[in-house]
Write a protein that holds these residues in place. Structure first.
Motif, PDB file in Angstrom:
ATOM      1  N   TYR A   1       0.811  -1.211   0.000  1.00 29.46           N
ATOM      2  CA  TYR A   1       0.000   0.000   0.000  1.00 29.46           C
ATOM      3  C   TYR A   1       0.849   1.268   0.000  1.00 29.46           C
ATOM      4  CZ  TYR A   1      -3.198   3.653   1.498  1.00 29.46           C
ATOM      5  OH  TYR A   1      -3.915   4.820   1.583  1.00 29.46           O
ATOM      6  N   ASP A   2       1.827   1.342   0.888  1.00 29.14           N
ATOM      7  CA  ASP A   2       2.627   2.562   0.984  1.00 29.14           C
ATOM      8  C   ASP A   2       3.351   2.854  -0.325  1.00 29.14           C
ATOM      9  OD1 ASP A   2       1.815   3.091   3.524  1.00 29.14           O
ATOM     10  OD2 ASP A   2       3.678   2.495   4.510  1.00 29.14           O
ATOM     11  N   GLU A   3       4.019   1.841  -0.863  1.00 28.55           N
ATOM     12  CA  GLU A   3       4.776   2.035  -2.102  1.00 28.55           C
ATOM     13  C   GLU A   3       3.865   2.474  -3.247  1.00 28.55           C
ATOM     14  OE1 GLU A   3       6.676  -0.461  -5.777  1.00 28.55           O
ATOM     15  OE2 GLU A   3       6.277  -1.538  -3.904  1.00 28.55           O
ATOM     16  N   LEU A   4       2.771   1.757  -3.435  1.00 26.09           N
ATOM     17  CA  LEU A   4       1.920   2.017  -4.594  1.00 26.09           C
ATOM     18  C   LEU A   4       1.136   3.322  -4.454  1.00 26.09           C
ATOM     19  CD1 LEU A   4       0.629  -1.599  -5.336  1.00 26.09           C
ATOM     20  CD2 LEU A   4       2.346  -0.296  -6.605  1.00 26.09           C
ATOM     21  N   SER A   5       0.666   3.626  -3.264  1.00 30.56           N
ATOM     22  CA  SER A   5      -0.071   4.885  -3.090  1.00 30.56           C
ATOM     23  C   SER A   5       0.862   6.072  -3.268  1.00 30.56           C
ATOM     24  CB  SER A   5      -0.768   4.931  -1.723  1.00 30.56           C
ATOM     25  OG  SER A   5       0.162   4.774  -0.667  1.00 30.56           O
ATOM     26  N   THR A   6       2.108   5.954  -2.814  1.00 26.71           N
ATOM     27  CA  THR A   6       3.095   7.020  -3.014  1.00 26.71           C
ATOM     28  C   THR A   6       3.401   7.196  -4.487  1.00 26.71           C
ATOM     29  OG1 THR A   6       4.099   6.638  -0.844  1.00 26.71           O
ATOM     30  CG2 THR A   6       5.440   7.787  -2.478  1.00 26.71           C
ATOM     31  N   LEU A   7       3.585   6.074  -5.202  1.00 25.69           N
ATOM     32  CA  LEU A   7       3.880   6.142  -6.630  1.00 25.69           C
ATOM     33  C   LEU A   7       2.722   6.754  -7.408  1.00 25.69           C
ATOM     34  CD1 LEU A   7       5.786   5.483  -8.974  1.00 25.69           C
ATOM     35  CD2 LEU A   7       4.815   3.158  -9.009  1.00 25.69           C
ATOM     36  N   ALA A   8       1.505   6.356  -7.062  1.00 24.75           N
ATOM     37  CA  ALA A   8       0.326   6.911  -7.738  1.00 24.75           C
ATOM     38  C   ALA A   8       0.237   8.421  -7.519  1.00 24.75           C
ATOM     39  CB  ALA A   8      -0.940   6.220  -7.238  1.00 24.75           C
ATOM     40  N   GLU A   9       0.522   8.852  -6.301  1.00 29.30           N
ATOM     41  CA  GLU A   9       0.470  10.283  -6.003  1.00 29.30           C
ATOM     42  C   GLU A   9       1.557  11.038  -6.770  1.00 29.30           C
ATOM     43  OE1 GLU A   9       0.489  13.269  -2.115  1.00 29.30           O
ATOM     44  OE2 GLU A   9       0.461  11.096  -1.847  1.00 29.30           O
TER      45      GLU A   9
ATOM     46  N   ILE B   1      -5.784  -4.014   5.341  1.00 24.23           N
ATOM     47  CA  ILE B   1      -6.198  -2.920   4.457  1.00 24.23           C
ATOM     48  C   ILE B   1      -6.884  -1.817   5.264  1.00 24.23           C
ATOM     49  CG2 ILE B   1      -7.761  -2.301   2.569  1.00 24.23           C
ATOM     50  CD1 ILE B   1      -7.197  -5.124   1.405  1.00 24.23           C
ATOM     51  N   LEU B   2      -7.794  -2.185   6.148  1.00 31.88           N
ATOM     52  CA  LEU B   2      -8.493  -1.186   6.959  1.00 31.88           C
ATOM     53  C   LEU B   2      -7.529  -0.403   7.839  1.00 31.88           C
ATOM     54  CD1 LEU B   2     -11.591  -3.349   7.915  1.00 31.88           C
ATOM     55  CD2 LEU B   2     -11.677  -1.205   6.627  1.00 31.88           C
ATOM     56  N   SER B   3      -6.531  -1.078   8.399  1.00 34.60           N
ATOM     57  CA  SER B   3      -5.551  -0.373   9.215  1.00 34.60           C
ATOM     58  C   SER B   3      -4.740   0.605   8.372  1.00 34.60           C
ATOM     59  CB  SER B   3      -4.610  -1.376   9.900  1.00 34.60           C
ATOM     60  OG  SER B   3      -3.642  -0.697  10.677  1.00 34.60           O
ATOM     61  N   SER B   4      -4.279   0.162   7.207  1.00 33.15           N
ATOM     62  CA  SER B   4      -3.442   1.009   6.352  1.00 33.15           C
ATOM     63  C   SER B   4      -4.222   2.191   5.793  1.00 33.15           C
ATOM     64  CB  SER B   4      -2.862   0.183   5.201  1.00 33.15           C
ATOM     65  OG  SER B   4      -1.997  -0.822   5.672  1.00 33.15           O
ATOM     66  N   VAL B   5      -5.428   1.922   5.290  1.00 33.73           N
ATOM     67  CA  VAL B   5      -6.179   2.941   4.554  1.00 33.73           C
ATOM     68  C   VAL B   5      -6.978   3.848   5.485  1.00 33.73           C
ATOM     69  CG1 VAL B   5      -7.941   3.314   2.789  1.00 33.73           C
ATOM     70  CG2 VAL B   5      -6.302   1.444   2.533  1.00 33.73           C
ATOM     71  N   ILE B   6      -7.647   3.284   6.481  1.00 32.71           N
ATOM     72  CA  ILE B   6      -8.531   4.081   7.337  1.00 32.71           C
ATOM     73  C   ILE B   6      -7.811   4.580   8.590  1.00 32.71           C
ATOM     74  CG2 ILE B   6     -10.728   4.114   8.578  1.00 32.71           C
ATOM     75  CD1 ILE B   6     -10.866   3.759   5.472  1.00 32.71           C
ATOM     76  N   MET B   7      -7.023   3.710   9.211  1.00 32.09           N
ATOM     77  CA  MET B   7      -6.291   4.115  10.415  1.00 32.09           C
ATOM     78  C   MET B   7      -4.959   4.787  10.103  1.00 32.09           C
ATOM     79  SD  MET B   7      -8.136   3.148  13.038  1.00 32.09           S
ATOM     80  CE  MET B   7      -9.006   1.873  13.958  1.00 32.09           C
ATOM     81  N   LYS B   8      -4.555   4.766   8.821  1.00 29.68           N
ATOM     82  CA  LYS B   8      -3.280   5.356   8.386  1.00 29.68           C
ATOM     83  C   LYS B   8      -2.083   4.754   9.114  1.00 29.68           C
ATOM     84  CE  LYS B   8      -5.672   8.147   5.826  1.00 29.68           C
ATOM     85  NZ  LYS B   8      -5.867   7.815   4.397  1.00 29.68           N
ATOM     86  N   THR B   9      -2.211   3.480   9.476  1.00 27.39           N
ATOM     87  CA  THR B   9      -1.141   2.766  10.166  1.00 27.39           C
ATOM     88  C   THR B   9      -0.889   1.448   9.446  1.00 27.39           C
ATOM     89  OG1 THR B   9      -1.810   3.712  12.289  1.00 27.39           O
ATOM     90  CG2 THR B   9      -0.376   1.775  12.350  1.00 27.39           C
ATOM     91  N   PRO B  10       0.235   1.336   8.739  1.00 26.08           N
ATOM     92  CA  PRO B  10       0.492   0.107   7.989  1.00 26.08           C
ATOM     93  C   PRO B  10       0.763  -1.078   8.913  1.00 26.08           C
ATOM     94  CG  PRO B  10       2.397   1.562   7.890  1.00 26.08           C
ATOM     95  CD  PRO B  10       1.305   2.336   8.557  1.00 26.08           C
TER      96      PRO B  10
END
Length: 350
Positions: free
Chosen positions: A137-145, A232-241
């Motif tokens: 999630y972190d890698e891909l969301s950063t790349l997309a941004e 996924i819920l932790s990474s996306v909603i809680m912002k904690t990978p």
């Protein structure tokens, strides 16, 4: 201007989205300003076809229903066949990649590579694959941004029920302190059937016969599917990978009919519950069978239905329930993302 789409993977979910786009073409154009053009399909089993001017959706669905190769598509001049998935991503004129391949959720492959290639090529991605979100999630969301492209994955947690879009948009401004949910329809179906008197083995067989459980049901019954959704819920909603191994996980293989009957006699219900909770040290998550009071909202969730409860600091408890599987429902989750892609694109143009 029509959104040009390439399907990477063209199984039941991809076909469901295409059917929705055909059925609702007029409404989507009038109500959402969304027009689409399918320019490519690449499937490891069904072959591939590409035409920059667009493909006939009905012909694509007919080939799929007849179990014929996409390379039998009758497209005339400009039609190209034989592209592999990465070529279909990089070398076509698609704006959006619909990534719905069969993916190993543990590694996220091949979907992670497909998302990465699309973003690097300046193309947006919508997907229902849990793997890329749970693993990278972190890698891909950063790349997309960085590339200024859209990444949609609404269908990764509760299919067409907007378990991610609701907290990200409608509940913005809240701090969500805890998320609890029934995130796997197969196990919930089995438990409710066992409450009616079936043994574990009978409930599993019935779930398989109904198409809820795979021939190898390990991911469902051992709780792994719900575990990845908790990540996924932790990474996306809680912002904690979190990693999958960070989530304590116990499935339902040890739950018996007698245990369920005993719980009912005591005014309880046993459900496979995922819990993601903020603590002073970060976020903790677990998946396990849990006895719930019969008055608990999750206790009353029947059959293959999913449900999720958000504990918000401002709005209080917000409860959402709906289908967690199904081809049409999962196809709809892709449509949700496609509509939001178009809305964002329109805003950028303004």
């Amino acid at each position: 201007m029509a959104v040009k789409i390439a399907f990477i993977g063209f199984g039941g979910v991809g076909q469901a989205l295409l059917q929705i786009l055909l059925d609702k073409e007029k409404e989507l154009r009038q109500e959402e300003g969304l027009e689409t053009s399918i320019v490519a399909v690449a499937d490891v089993m069904k072959g591939s076809v590409y035409n920059p001017g667009g493909l006939d959706g009905n012909q694509l669905l007919k080939l799929a229903s007849e179990k014929r190769s996409m390379e039998e598509y009758d497209g005339g001049p400009g039609t190209v066949t034989g592209l592999d998935s990465l070529a279909a991503i990089k070398e076509t004129n698609a704006d959006v990649i619909v990534e719905v391949t069969y993916t190993d959720v543990k590694t996220g492959q091949p979907a992670v590579d497909h998302c990465r290639a699309a973003f690097q090529a300046g193309k947006s991605v919508i997907t229902t694959n849990k793997g890329p979100v749970a693993v990278a999630y972190d890698e891909l969301s950063t790349l997309a941004e960085e590339k200024g492209v859209f990444w949609g994955f609404e269908g990764t947690v509760m299919s067409g029920t907007p378990a991610l879009r609701l907290p990200q948009e409608t509940l913005r401004g809240n701090t969500i302190e805890q998320i609890t949910g029934i995130l796997n329809g197969t196990t919930n179906y089995m438990l409710t059937e066992m409450e009616k008197g079936l043994t574990y083995e009978q409930a599993l067989e019935q779930a398989q016969n109904n198409g809820y459980a795979e021939a190898d049901p390990t991911s469902d019954v051992e709780g792994y599917d719900a575990r990845y959704k908790a990540v996924i819920l932790s990474s996306v909603i809680m912002k904690t990978p979190l990693k999958a191994d960070d989530v304590k996980c116990t499935g339902i293989t040890g739950v018996t009919r007698d245990m369920l009957t005993d719980a009912i006699e005591r005014g309880k219900r046993i459900r496979l519950v995922a819990k993601i909770k903020r603590t002073s040290e970060g976020v903790e998550a677990e998946v396990k069978p849990k006895e719930l009071d019969v008055s608990d909202q999750l206790a009353g969730v029947p059959g293959a239905t999913n449900a999720i409860l958000y504990e918000c600091d401002l709005a209080g408890p917000i409860f959402l329930t709906g289908a967690g599987a199904g081809l049409k429902e999962t196809g709809f989750s892709l449509l949700i993302d496609l509509i939001h892609f178009e809305r964002r694109r329109s805003m950028v143009k303004q």
